[in-house]
Design a protein around this motif. Structure first.
Motif, mmCIF file in Angstrom:
data_model
loop_
_atom_site.group_PDB
_atom_site.id
_atom_site.type_symbol
_atom_site.label_atom_id
_atom_site.label_comp_id
_atom_site.label_asym_id
_atom_site.label_seq_id
_atom_site.Cartn_x
_atom_site.Cartn_y
_atom_site.Cartn_z
ATOM 1 N N GLY A 29 2.295 -5.302 -7.012
ATOM 2 C CA GLY A 29 2.368 -3.847 -7.051
ATOM 3 C C GLY A 29 3.699 -3.316 -6.552
ATOM 4 O O GLY A 29 4.299 -2.420 -7.167
ATOM 5 N N GLU A 223 -6.312 -4.967 -8.045
ATOM 6 C CA GLU A 223 -5.309 -4.008 -8.495
ATOM 7 C C GLU A 223 -5.535 -2.614 -7.904
ATOM 8 O O GLU A 223 -4.616 -1.780 -7.894
ATOM 9 C CB GLU A 223 -5.260 -3.934 -10.024
ATOM 10 N N ARG A 226 -3.132 -1.656 -4.957
ATOM 11 C CA ARG A 226 -1.689 -1.567 -5.151
ATOM 12 C C ARG A 226 -1.156 -0.160 -4.883
ATOM 13 O O ARG A 226 -0.132 0.014 -4.228
ATOM 14 C CB ARG A 226 -1.317 -2.011 -6.564
#
Length: 255
Positions: A29, A223, A226
């Protein structure tokens, strides 16, 4: 197009414990936001594979293998990065471990190992990096806390103690270093599908409990951490200091 407040272009980030799981996801990220990332872990081969994954995606990535529980090794490695590669602008303290056992049977050696990695390493690595950040008058330190910074479950009392201490150590870093230009905050994940939680993810009863207990109704996806990390590492968080940001699907907000 990335909003300029969230851009990390031209910045260098060191992420501890980043050969897999949350650490690698956060490194990806930060790299996506423009940072050059340096992965850390104890296994050079595993680190090299993670670095190649990031480079294959077009990111600037390198690695440094050292044991974060060894203060001397950490200081030496960080001094070398600063001298040979350039300033570390962002530190993410992610390295951690878990050990599950009834508290009355919890092995003392496991307690000591858990505290060394989950708590003491945050102190030693942050101090080593801050020694370089402070003369520059700026830097970002993001420490990975947990829902266990605020809540407890049976069988992991020492982990809960360590993560509670991490949240308060983060406040202490902000108090000491904030007046000299550093932003020090904690990111507290809820229950995410990671290698550390593999046994729990495989347990249908526990996964059902997660679905009932969490307003989001599911495990978190890596995710989904991030954006919070990019925020805390960026200029968007220039007036955020000493805080713990929970990314937990609403778990700590509900009874």
């Amino acid at each position: 197009m990335t909003h300029p407040l969230f851009s990390l272009a031209g910045r260098r980030a060191l992420i501890t414990g980043s050969s897999q799981g949350i650490g690698l996801a956060l490194a990806a990220g930060l790299a996506e936001a423009g940072a050059t990332v340096i992965l850390n872990g104890r296994d050079p081969e595993r680190l090299a594979r993670a670095v190649e994954t990031l480079r294959a995606a077009g990111h600037e990535a390198g690695m440094v293998a050292f044991d974060v529980t060894d203060g001397g090794a950490a200081t030496e490695a960080i001094d070398r990065i600063e001298a040979e590669e350039g300033p570390i602008d962002i530190l993410v303290n992610n390295a951690g471990m878990q050990h599950r056992a009834p508290l009355e049977e919890f092995p003392e050696a496991a307690f000591d190992a858990l505290m060394a990695l989950n708590l003491k390493a945050v102190f030693t690595v942050s101090k080593a990096v801050a020694r370089h950040m402070l003369p520059r008058g700026g830097g970002r330190i993001v420490t990975i806390a947990s829902v266990q910074s605020a809540l407890a479950r049976p069988g992991i009392a020492p982990y809960t103690a360590a993560k509670g201490a991490v949240a308060n150590l983060t406040k202490g870093m902000a108090a000491d270093w904030g007046p000299r230009g550093l932003q020090c905050n904690a990111l507290a994940p809820g229950y995410f599908d990671t290698p550390l939680n593999a046994a729990l993810v495989a347990d249908p009863d526990f996964s059902a409990w997660i679905a009932r207990r969490t307003p989001a109704g599911r495990w978190g996806r890596l995710e989904e951490l991030r954006g919070a990390c990019i925020f805390l590492a960026s200029d968007a968080a220039s007036y955020v200091n000493g805080q713990t940001l929970f990314v937990d699907g609403g778990m700590t907000a509900t009874l």
